[in-house]
Write a protein that holds these residues in place. Sequence first.
Motif, short mmCIF file in Angstrom:
data_model
loop_
_atom_site.label_atom_id
_atom_site.label_comp_id
_atom_site.label_asym_id
_atom_site.label_seq_id
_atom_site.Cartn_x
_atom_site.Cartn_y
_atom_site.Cartn_z
N TYR A 17 0.60 -1.16 -0.21
CA TYR A 17 0.15 0.29 -0.30
C TYR A 17 1.06 1.17 0.01
CZ TYR A 17 -3.66 -2.74 1.41
OH TYR A 17 -4.32 -4.16 0.73
N PHE A 18 1.89 1.44 1.31
CA PHE A 18 3.11 2.52 0.73
C PHE A 18 3.86 2.23 -0.39
CE2 PHE A 18 6.86 4.38 2.55
CZ PHE A 18 5.77 5.98 2.81
N ARG A 19 4.29 1.30 -0.46
CA ARG A 19 5.13 1.70 -2.28
C ARG A 19 4.62 1.95 -3.15
NH1 ARG A 19 6.19 -3.93 -1.99
NH2 ARG A 19 4.78 -4.79 -3.55
N GLN A 20 3.14 2.16 -3.24
CA GLN A 20 2.00 2.17 -4.70
C GLN A 20 1.97 3.72 -4.19
OE1 GLN A 20 0.91 1.12 -7.20
NE2 GLN A 20 0.17 2.70 -7.73
N LEU A 21 1.29 3.77 -2.27
CA LEU A 21 1.04 5.16 -2.34
C LEU A 21 2.57 6.51 -2.92
CD1 LEU A 21 -1.03 7.08 0.80
CD2 LEU A 21 2.09 7.97 0.04
N LEU A 22 4.02 5.65 -2.86
CA LEU A 22 4.49 6.54 -3.56
C LEU A 22 4.79 6.75 -4.72
CD1 LEU A 22 7.54 5.45 -0.53
CD2 LEU A 22 6.35 7.56 -0.66
N LYS A 23 4.63 5.00 -5.45
CA LYS A 23 4.69 5.29 -6.57
C LYS A 23 3.28 6.58 -7.14
CE LYS A 23 6.52 0.60 -7.59
NZ LYS A 23 6.09 -0.60 -8.15
N THR A 24 2.50 6.33 -6.70
CA THR A 24 1.72 7.27 -7.24
C THR A 24 2.04 9.14 -7.25
OG1 THR A 24 -0.29 5.60 -7.25
CG2 THR A 24 -0.83 8.12 -7.50
N HIS A 25 2.11 9.04 -6.16
CA HIS A 25 2.35 10.37 -6.01
C HIS A 25 3.39 10.99 -6.04
CE1 HIS A 25 -2.47 10.78 -4.14
NE2 HIS A 25 -1.59 9.66 -4.02
N TYR A 26 4.47 10.37 -5.70
CA TYR A 26 5.88 11.03 -5.50
C TYR A 26 7.13 9.63 -6.70
CZ TYR A 26 3.98 12.88 -1.20
OH TYR A 26 3.32 14.14 -0.50
N ALA A 27 6.22 9.81 -7.73
CA ALA A 27 7.45 9.02 -8.36
C ALA A 27 8.95 8.78 -8.79
CB ALA A 27 6.87 8.62 -9.60
N ASP A 28 9.12 10.23 -8.41
CA ASP A 28 10.61 10.87 -9.29
C ASP A 28 11.56 10.11 -7.28
OD1 ASP A 28 9.11 12.41 -7.38
OD2 ASP A 28 10.94 14.36 -7.35
N LEU A 29 11.18 10.02 -6.47
CA LEU A 29 12.05 8.74 -5.30
C LEU A 29 11.47 7.84 -5.38
CD1 LEU A 29 9.98 11.32 -2.46
CD2 LEU A 29 11.87 11.60 -3.40
N MET A 30 11.23 7.14 -6.26
CA MET A 30 11.48 5.76 -6.62
C MET A 30 12.34 4.98 -6.99
SD MET A 30 9.12 4.96 -4.14
CE MET A 30 9.00 3.30 -4.45
N GLU A 31 12.64 4.43 -7.34
CA GLU A 31 13.72 3.54 -8.48
C GLU A 31 12.74 2.01 -8.26
OE1 GLU A 31 17.54 1.85 -8.94
OE2 GLU A 31 17.75 3.85 -9.58
N GLY A 32 12.29 1.63 -8.89
CA GLY A 32 11.50 -0.17 -8.88
C GLY A 32 10.63 0.64 -7.61
N ASP A 33 10.88 -0.81 -6.43
CA ASP A 33 10.35 -0.44 -5.61
C ASP A 33 10.77 -0.29 -4.48
OD1 ASP A 33 8.09 -1.84 -6.61
OD2 ASP A 33 8.45 -4.21 -6.63
N SER A 34 12.35 0.70 -4.51
CA SER A 34 12.64 1.04 -3.42
C SER A 34 13.42 2.58 -3.55
CB SER A 34 14.17 0.38 -3.58
OG SER A 34 14.49 -0.50 -3.33
N LEU A 35 12.86 3.05 -2.47
CA LEU A 35 13.30 4.47 -2.37
C LEU A 35 14.70 5.11 -1.89
CD1 LEU A 35 11.59 6.78 -1.25
CD2 LEU A 35 11.53 6.75 0.83
N LEU A 36 14.73 6.20 -3.23
CA LEU A 36 15.97 6.82 -2.91
C LEU A 36 16.22 7.64 -1.42
CD1 LEU A 36 16.10 7.45 -7.21
CD2 LEU A 36 16.88 5.41 -5.36
#
Length: 565
Positions: free
Chosen positions: A354-373
């Motif tokens: 759930y949290f992974r999808q939230l980050l991808k939806t609203h803050y995609a530039d912070l993600m690399e695949g399923d990992s947070l930069l």
Amino acid sequence: MTHILKSFSVLTLLLALLYGCKENAFDDIVYNGKNDILEFSILSENNGIYQDPDDESIQHLNFYKDAKGMIIDNKIIVLAPYYAKSWNGLKPSFKKSDRSIMYHHGEIQLNGQSEVDFSNPTTYTVVADNDESKDYIVEFYKEKPIFSFAILKEDNPNLSFDAEVEIDSSNRTIIVEFSLGTNLSSLIPRFVIPDDVEITLNGAPQTSGTSTVDFSTVVEYKVSMDDDYPETWKVLARTREPNPENDFLTFNFSTAKNPSLFADLIGEVDTVSHVVRVASYWTTGINPLSLVPNFTISKYAKNVSVNAVTQISDQTAANFASPIVYSITADDGQIQEWTVIFYKPSKFYIKDRYFRQLLKTHYADLMEGDSLLIEKAINNRLVGGTDWWGDGMRNKDDLPIGSFSGIEFFQAIPLLGIPGVQLGTNTLDLRKNTGLAEVVYWNSNIDTYNISGLPGTNGQFIINVTAGKTPGRIIAQNVKEILFRGPTAYILNYLDYRGLNVNNFNMGSTVSFASGSKVLMTKRRWDEWEQSANPCVALIKSSSNMTLELWNEAGTQVVETKRFN
């Protein structure tokens, strides 16, 4: 006509002969005449609960393990579990001779159903199919257990490692394993037995950690009480070939031993390259980085050292500012070098979908695949200047990333109310968040909250689930009041509410307990609640199949258990 008369005469003769032979219809039955009890046991599944005669709400495990009877001629000896509360009202399971009937005080006995009082020796009668009977006297004795048995290197300097011990309580046998070539003639064992039990060897009393024993042959201990039925425990020593394994199995750092760490660090152990990698974001650049590791090694490894200095888990500190080489000596003398390296992680994997999808939806530039930069997350600011990372959600004093310790612990985004959890668990441990007054989340898989010791606002802590699953387990020691909010009722199956200042866990009147739930409280506080008619008392007592454990004030021992139906 003559032919008919002759046939009738023959038939009449045959019937007469047949009738004469079968005058007693039971003459051909063969009796086996057996009246033996072949097996006799008290099974825990049929005899598990003891109810206090003075308080029916107090129940204990009674026969918490099976007790198999020893049949010796016409006597049956049963060694009852040491902590069994009662020998009355037991339902023995037995096997007897075919076509026999078993009686106790004139009543037919049913396997696993008939209740008998074994507080004193009692007699069973087995009647064979030919009416011959045999009496069996059943005697109960309390077992004489050896709870633990060890032969340690600290007591026996000639040992290269502690002996491996396997205790077979059912057969009263202890197997002790040593390395090949060990001198077994003079060793000091340690053992734990009940206070009312004595252990002797060849008539001489034995003292744990003091008495010297020759284990080169089978040792037979006599373990006895004052009931005139001693037991024999056999100790058999065996040896094995030296073992070549010399690996680290785990290599971690706990906050208990390293208060400067924000959270525990978990090493990544590579048994192929013999390298341990430890991810820690904020320790990068610190020199010296003096930390005390906690490690486990191969079962039979003899020694761990750095530069020929012995290293002890949870005791010996080292400077991890640069790679360190550890040497592990195997049981057979082989040495393997291991390198421990700290590194600064650039990202970490988000397990909560759930949290992974939230980050991808609203803050995609912070993600690399399923990992947070990590660097991008640190430098990002939310609306209103709220930090991404803090010491907790809705914190009185949001702290910057200085407390962030890498992939091993993940905190929440305060503004969104999505809590962080220790990776790989469904437990949210917020005890470090001393300024935290409220936690809000939605659509998460968290089952357990630990908010112990948090002061909240004026003693009140708020849990607010806005959507999705609510927690089933709450650990809230010394939290004065808990206010549950949200559109969904909270159904708990576990509540640890120990402490002397706890006052109310149901401020919002939205809490109930599932059937079979457990509540832990300090006995003194519960007694005060009952006297003052605290509303939480009625809630607990009215819950179905509820267990209430009342603990001492130190929180180290259960002093009373109550059950409410």
